[in-house]
Motif scaffolding. Structure first.
Motif, PDB file in Angstrom:
ATOM      1  N   ILE A 108       0.851  -1.190   0.000  1.00  0.00           N
ATOM      2  CA  ILE A 108       0.000   0.000   0.000  1.00  0.00           C
ATOM      3  C   ILE A 108       0.889   1.244   0.000  1.00  0.00           C
ATOM      4  N   VAL A 109       0.629   2.137  -0.939  1.00  0.00           N
ATOM      5  CA  VAL A 109       1.472   3.323  -1.128  1.00  0.00           C
ATOM      6  C   VAL A 109       0.682   4.581  -0.787  1.00  0.00           C
ATOM      7  N   GLY A 110       1.280   5.460   0.005  1.00  0.00           N
ATOM      8  CA  GLY A 110       0.686   6.759   0.332  1.00  0.00           C
ATOM      9  C   GLY A 110       1.541   7.886  -0.213  1.00  0.00           C
ATOM     10  N   VAL A 111       0.911   9.014  -0.503  1.00  0.00           N
ATOM     11  CA  VAL A 111       1.586  10.165  -1.108  1.00  0.00           C
ATOM     12  C   VAL A 111       1.341  11.404  -0.258  1.00  0.00           C
ATOM     13  N   PHE A 112       2.399  12.205  -0.034  1.00  0.00           N
ATOM     14  CA  PHE A 112       2.207  13.463   0.679  1.00  0.00           C
ATOM     15  C   PHE A 112       3.150  14.526   0.127  1.00  0.00           C
ATOM     16  N   GLY A 113       2.903  15.772   0.526  1.00  0.00           N
ATOM     17  CA  GLY A 113       3.751  16.887   0.095  1.00  0.00           C
ATOM     18  C   GLY A 113       3.011  18.202   0.249  1.00  0.00           C
ATOM     19  N   TYR A 114       3.695  19.281  -0.084  1.00  0.00           N
ATOM     20  CA  TYR A 114       3.064  20.596  -0.045  1.00  0.00           C
ATOM     21  C   TYR A 114       1.962  20.689  -1.097  1.00  0.00           C
ATOM     22  N   ALA A 115       1.093  21.664  -0.914  1.00  0.00           N
ATOM     23  CA  ALA A 115       0.044  21.920  -1.907  1.00  0.00           C
ATOM     24  C   ALA A 115       0.686  22.338  -3.228  1.00  0.00           C
ATOM     25  N   ASN A 116       0.074  21.898  -4.307  1.00  0.00           N
ATOM     26  CA  ASN A 116       0.436  22.313  -5.667  1.00  0.00           C
ATOM     27  C   ASN A 116       1.795  21.843  -6.171  1.00  0.00           C
ATOM     28  N   VAL A 117       2.355  20.791  -5.557  1.00  0.00           N
ATOM     29  CA  VAL A 117       3.583  20.234  -6.125  1.00  0.00           C
ATOM     30  C   VAL A 117       3.276  19.132  -7.144  1.00  0.00           C
ATOM     31  N   GLY A 118       1.995  18.758  -7.258  1.00  0.00           N
ATOM     32  CA  GLY A 118       1.602  17.791  -8.280  1.00  0.00           C
ATOM     33  C   GLY A 118       1.276  16.403  -7.755  1.00  0.00           C
ATOM     34  N   LYS A 119       0.867  16.310  -6.494  1.00  0.00           N
ATOM     35  CA  LYS A 119       0.551  14.996  -5.906  1.00  0.00           C
ATOM     36  C   LYS A 119      -0.647  14.341  -6.594  1.00  0.00           C
ATOM     37  N   SER A 120      -1.737  15.089  -6.737  1.00  0.00           N
ATOM     38  CA  SER A 120      -2.941  14.513  -7.343  1.00  0.00           C
ATOM     39  C   SER A 120      -2.692  14.122  -8.789  1.00  0.00           C
ATOM     40  N   SER A 121      -1.909  14.929  -9.511  1.00  0.00           N
ATOM     41  CA  SER A 121      -1.573  14.591 -10.899  1.00  0.00           C
ATOM     42  C   SER A 121      -0.769  13.303 -10.954  1.00  0.00           C
ATOM     43  N   LEU A 122       0.146  13.150  -9.999  1.00  0.00           N
ATOM     44  CA  LEU A 122       0.954  11.932  -9.945  1.00  0.00           C
ATOM     45  C   LEU A 122       0.064  10.721  -9.684  1.00  0.00           C
ATOM     46  N   ILE A 123      -0.844  10.851  -8.735  1.00  0.00           N
ATOM     47  CA  ILE A 123      -1.773   9.758  -8.433  1.00  0.00           C
ATOM     48  C   ILE A 123      -2.600   9.412  -9.671  1.00  0.00           C
ATOM     49  N   ASN A 124      -3.055  10.428 -10.384  1.00  0.00           N
ATOM     50  CA  ASN A 124      -3.896  10.193 -11.566  1.00  0.00           C
ATOM     51  C   ASN A 124      -3.155   9.456 -12.673  1.00  0.00           C
ATOM     52  N   ILE A 125      -1.873   9.814 -12.909  1.00  0.00           N
ATOM     53  CA  ILE A 125      -1.165   9.124 -13.994  1.00  0.00           C
ATOM     54  C   ILE A 125      -0.762   7.716 -13.571  1.00  0.00           C
ATOM     55  N   LEU A 126      -0.560   7.505 -12.270  1.00  0.00           N
ATOM     56  CA  LEU A 126      -0.292   6.143 -11.810  1.00  0.00           C
ATOM     57  C   LEU A 126      -1.550   5.278 -11.942  1.00  0.00           C
ATOM     58  N   LYS A 127      -2.705   5.892 -11.652  1.00  0.00           N
ATOM     59  CA  LYS A 127      -3.968   5.174 -11.767  1.00  0.00           C
ATOM     60  C   LYS A 127      -4.279   4.817 -13.212  1.00  0.00           C
ATOM     61  N   GLY A 128      -3.943   5.747 -14.121  1.00  0.00           N
ATOM     62  CA  GLY A 128      -4.286   5.526 -15.522  1.00  0.00           C
ATOM     63  C   GLY A 128      -5.785   5.427 -15.683  1.00  0.00           C
ATOM     64  N   LYS A 129      -6.274   4.366 -16.302  1.00  0.00           N
ATOM     65  CA  LYS A 129      -7.712   4.173 -16.508  1.00  0.00           C
ATOM     66  C   LYS A 129      -8.366   3.467 -15.323  1.00  0.00           C
ATOM     67  N   ARG A 130      -7.551   3.162 -14.309  1.00  0.00           N
ATOM     68  CA  ARG A 130      -8.095   2.439 -13.153  1.00  0.00           C
ATOM     69  C   ARG A 130      -8.781   3.413 -12.201  1.00  0.00           C
ATOM     70  N   VAL A 131      -9.946   3.869 -12.584  1.00  0.00           N
ATOM     71  CA  VAL A 131     -10.634   4.874 -11.767  1.00  0.00           C
ATOM     72  C   VAL A 131     -11.510   4.243 -10.694  1.00  0.00           C
ATOM     73  N   ALA A 132     -11.792   2.934 -10.827  1.00  0.00           N
ATOM     74  CA  ALA A 132     -12.635   2.280  -9.830  1.00  0.00           C
ATOM     75  C   ALA A 132     -11.818   1.965  -8.585  1.00  0.00           C
ATOM     76  N   HIS A 133     -12.434   2.184  -7.421  1.00  0.00           N
ATOM     77  CA  HIS A 133     -11.749   1.865  -6.181  1.00  0.00           C
ATOM     78  C   HIS A 133     -11.727   0.356  -5.984  1.00  0.00           C
ATOM     79  N   ALA A 134     -10.610  -0.123  -5.457  1.00  0.00           N
ATOM     80  CA  ALA A 134     -10.448  -1.559  -5.249  1.00  0.00           C
ATOM     81  C   ALA A 134     -11.086  -1.981  -3.934  1.00  0.00           C
ATOM     82  N   ALA A 135     -11.416  -3.261  -3.863  1.00  0.00           N
ATOM     83  CA  ALA A 135     -11.904  -3.807  -2.592  1.00  0.00           C
ATOM     84  C   ALA A 135     -10.727  -3.852  -1.630  1.00  0.00           C
ATOM     85  N   PRO A 136     -10.985  -3.693  -0.347  1.00  0.00           N
ATOM     86  CA  PRO A 136      -9.894  -3.739   0.632  1.00  0.00           C
ATOM     87  C   PRO A 136      -9.111  -5.039   0.532  1.00  0.00           C
ATOM     88  N   ILE A 137      -7.788  -4.927   0.629  1.00  0.00           N
ATOM     89  CA  ILE A 137      -6.959  -6.126   0.600  1.00  0.00           C
ATOM     90  C   ILE A 137      -6.947  -6.736   1.998  1.00  0.00           C
TER      91      ILE A 137
END
Length: 271
Positions: A108-137
């Protein structure tokens, strides 16, 4: 429906660090030192969690600048990965780095940082087309939304955001509209000092001189420094002021540090 803003962003980041198996800190490649969070890096280390440092917006800096900072940051004992969310660079290397440092799988990977450094964009490109949330592991009972990146990697869908409260820093990293600044002259002066030192024929030394050059004048012929500063900073944020070299970026950071020291000395002398 938009997510509600957390009332305590620091607690949110602490939760991510505690819950994740691998933690990613996202920095702005133009200003790694200004966007680092050393206290949280230390906490990750104390908890024994692997830390990966991502230099995002790597397409905006010279290669030698990024390589220099990679050497500096790696001394913290963490791998450093260059990424451009805009250009979609570095995501495969980042996935492989996550696998290399993962203590177990699935991870399980978590992401943090200051506002506007591009965290959400990074998460989005890692997700790619996988927009559905996964069932808990198995063993995951913390109520966090997870996205399956691959068979081995799950990503927390919401990053930990530490708000940067200094408008001068914010405007320099492109995270604050200069039109909203009460005193845009300060960061504009920082940029002008550097620009003037590199090309004195093209760039004036002060914001007053820049205002006169741009013919931004108030009634009576006084320079309109506020308007001039907003225009200069807007050009900087839109990438219309080219970053010619590593020296340029180093000088910006040096000037910012000098201004911080001056403000600190003024504050102490007045108390």
């Amino acid at each position: 429906m938009p997510r509600k803003r957390t009332k305590n962003p620091e607690k949110r980041v602490l939760k991510i660090i505690r819950d994740a198996d691998v933690v990613i800190e996202v920095l702005d490649a133009r200003f790694p030192d200004l966007t680092r969070l050393p206290a949280y890096e230390t906490l990750v280390k104390k908890l024994g969690k692997p830390l990966i440092i991502v230099l995002n917006k790597a397409d905006l800096v010279p290669k030698e600048w990024a390589e220099d900072w990679k050497k500096i940051l790696q001394k913290r004992g963490a791998p450093v990965v260059f990424v451009s969310s805009k250009m979609r660079w570095g995501t495969r290397i980042l996935r492989n780095t996550i696998k290399d440092v993962a203590p177990k799988f699935p991870v399980i990977v978590g992401v943090f940082g200051y506002a506007n450094v591009g965290k959400s964009s990074l998460i989005n490109i890692l997700k790619g087309k996988r927009v559905a949330h996964a069932a808990p592991i198995p063993g995951w009972t913390k109520g966090e939304q997870l996205v399956r990146i691959s068979r081995k990697i799950y990503l927390m869908d919401t990053p930990g955001v530490i708000p940067m409260r200094d408008p001068t820093k914010l405007v320099l990293i492109g995270a604050y509209d200069p039109n909203r600044m009460e005193d845009p002259e300060l960061p504009a002066e920082i940029l002008l000092r550097v620009l003037h030192s590199l090309d004195p024929e093209k760039w004036p030394a002060t914001i007053d001189e820049y205002a006169v050059k741009r013919n931004f004048l108030l009634k009576g012929g006084m320079p309109d420094t506020h308007r001039a500063a907003v225009e200069l900073l807007s050009k900087w944020q839109k990438g219309k002021i080219v970053l010619p070299s590593t020296d340029w970026l180093k000088k910006v950071e040096e000037e910012f540090r000098e201004v911080e020291n001056e403000e600190y000395e003024d504050k102490n002398s007045s108390t």
